[in-house]
Design a protein around this motif. Structure first.
Motif, short mmCIF file in Angstrom:
data_model
loop_
_atom_site.label_atom_id
_atom_site.label_comp_id
_atom_site.label_asym_id
_atom_site.label_seq_id
_atom_site.Cartn_x
_atom_site.Cartn_y
_atom_site.Cartn_z
N SER A 92 3.60 5.96 -5.35
CA SER A 92 3.40 6.04 -6.79
C SER A 92 2.44 7.17 -7.16
CB SER A 92 2.90 4.69 -7.29
OG SER A 92 2.41 4.80 -8.58
N ARG A 93 1.39 7.31 -6.36
CA ARG A 93 0.42 8.38 -6.61
C ARG A 93 1.06 9.75 -6.38
NH1 ARG A 93 -5.22 7.27 -5.16
NH2 ARG A 93 -5.00 8.88 -3.60
N GLU A 94 1.83 9.87 -5.30
CA GLU A 94 2.51 11.14 -5.01
C GLU A 94 3.48 11.50 -6.13
OE1 GLU A 94 0.70 12.28 -1.71
OE2 GLU A 94 2.74 13.06 -1.64
N GLU A 95 4.26 10.48 -6.55
CA GLU A 95 5.29 10.71 -7.57
C GLU A 95 4.65 11.10 -8.90
OE1 GLU A 95 8.10 7.40 -5.39
OE2 GLU A 95 6.96 6.87 -7.18
N LYS A 96 3.53 10.48 -9.20
CA LYS A 96 2.86 10.78 -10.47
C LYS A 96 2.43 12.25 -10.52
CE LYS A 96 -0.97 9.15 -13.27
NZ LYS A 96 -2.20 8.36 -13.26
N ASP A 97 1.85 12.72 -9.43
CA ASP A 97 1.40 14.11 -9.40
C ASP A 97 2.58 15.08 -9.42
OD1 ASP A 97 -1.22 13.43 -9.42
OD2 ASP A 97 -1.76 14.49 -7.58
N THR A 123 1.96 2.00 -3.39
CA THR A 123 0.88 2.64 -4.15
C THR A 123 0.76 4.11 -3.78
OG1 THR A 123 -0.31 0.54 -4.17
CG2 THR A 123 -1.59 2.50 -4.71
N LEU A 124 0.85 4.38 -2.48
CA LEU A 124 0.77 5.78 -2.01
C LEU A 124 1.89 6.61 -2.66
CD1 LEU A 124 0.32 6.94 1.65
CD2 LEU A 124 2.18 7.86 0.30
N GLN A 159 0.82 -1.20 0.00
CA GLN A 159 0.00 0.00 0.00
C GLN A 159 0.86 1.26 0.00
OE1 GLN A 159 -3.71 -0.23 2.61
NE2 GLN A 159 -2.54 -2.01 3.30
#
Lengths: 69, 324
Positions: B100-105, B97-98, B94
């Protein structure tokens, strides 16, 4: 089917053109790699960055560095 | 300062940097290895935003970069958490995933700031959705080949009104090199009859009527200027010189005004300022739209047609406009 890298069950879950065939790999293995489209005068130019090329696992690999003006 | 984000072995970038040197315009060329975690910091102070990149030991503000050329390399960010955490439990998954979301933004924001500061191309648009582009092209008035995406071989014959031997398959997204056993295999456009076996059931795949071509067009565009080349080849993919076992003939091509206007409209609609478009002209002189490649190769077109695209790109990066 024995040549396939994936069994029938796996193939049903793969796109049509996205399959690796052992026989296809063997067909191309060891064939001469095309030389990269690189002219001699660029290899040694100061700003081209290709310090040298080496044959890496059958592929030409270009080693480069950061440059700036 | 011009920033170039390029692949290390991209010869077209070499030519453009030569022209930049000739024009005496300072630039910095970075490759994929230089771009991991390139963000140094983002600062809002007294209402002013500044984004700083760290390249090696050097820190530079994006505001000092006059223009960025996104040429096939990505800025990206990745925490080393996955390397140091070996718990392998649900919490770790998890957390990945967290992150990955931060890095994407974060990546999206930094790339967007570079693009907003003046850029040629944008890594956020390296991949366009080919299906959405087909819809847009058709809405503008281009013909597109009969196309089906299915999981069942039987559907192909029912949909595509063509000799089964004249049906091609290609990836829905871009090609992806599958590396195995010291070699690599991509998924080029292929006649389905050329594949070693043809299963009845498979995962969603794209099939298309093979247009009976007179010739193909490869069209590089930059800020509404179009540089077209006609490619005469018998291969399924006109650029595959080995399919013909002979040299392919590539000549400059003047697009009809109507086609140029439609292409300009299409570029507007899909938000691309630069890229390469593939079209096919059939035996009845009808124009079929095939696809657009936002970061496609243009060197062979430039060379064969004397378009000097490297110089044009360098001038665009230096001065922000194309010389007429």
């Amino acid at each position: 089917m024995e040549n396939l890298l994936f069994d029938a069950e796996e193939l049903r879950e793969l796109p049509f053109n996205c399959r690796l065939y052992k026989n296809k790999i063997k067909e191309h293995a060891g064939t001469k790699q095309r030389k990269p489209m690189l002219q001699e005068r660029f290899v040694n130019s100061a700003h081209h960055q290709n310090e040298h090329m080496e044959l890496y696992k059958g592929f030409y690999k270009m080693i480069t560095r950061i440059i700036s003006t | 300062m011009i920033l170039i984000l390029s692949e290390s072995n991209d010869v077209s970038t070499d030519f453009v940097t030569e022209w930049l040197q000739h024009l005496q315009v300072p630039f910095k060329r970075l490759h994929q290895d230089d771009l991991r975690n390139a963000l140094d910091r983002i600062v809002w102070k007294d209402g002013r935003l500044e984004v700083y990149l760290r390249i090696g030991e050097t820190v530079m503000a994006i505001s000092d970069i006059s223009r960025t050329w996104f040429r096939r390399a990505y800025i990206d960010h990745q925490s080393g958490f996955h390397k140091v955490s070996h718990k392998g439990n649900a919490l770790q998954r998890q957390m990945n995933t967290l992150l990955s979301r931060e890095e994407k933004d974060l990546t999206r924001f930094v790339a967007g700031q570079l693009a907003a500061n003046g850029a040629l191309s944008n890594q956020l648009y390296y991949q366009v959705n080919k299906l959405e582009v087909l819809v847009a092209a058709q809405a503008i008035g281009f013909k597109i080949p009969d196309t089906i995406i299915t999981r069942d071989m039987q559907d192909i014959a029912n949909c595509i009104d063509a000799d089964p031997e004249q049906v091609i398959t290609k990836s829905i997204c871009d090609m992806y090199p599958l590396q195995w056993d010291g070699t690599a295999q991509i998924q080029p456009t292929t006649l389905i009859s050329d594949l070693p076996s043809q299963p009845q059931r498979f995962y969603y795949s794209l099939f298309q009527q093979k247009v009976d071509k007179k010739y193909e067009l490869r069209i590089f565009f930059l800020e509404q200027q179009f540089f077209a080349a006609a490619i005469f080849s018998r291969g399924t993919d006109g650029r595959d010189i080995y399919a013909d076992n002979e040299q392919v003939r590539i000549v400059p091509f003047r697009l009809p005004d109507m086609v140029r206007e439609k292409l300009a409209s299409l570029c507007d609609r899909i938000g691309l300022a630069s890229g390469s478009i593939d079209m096919i002209i059939d035996k009845q002189d009808q124009y079929y739209f095939i696809e657009v490649n936002p970061a496609g190769q243009y060197g062979y077109i430039s060379l064969a047609c004397n378009y000097h695209l490297d110089r044009k790109i360098a001038e665009y990066l230096a001065y922000g406009k194309l010389a007429v």
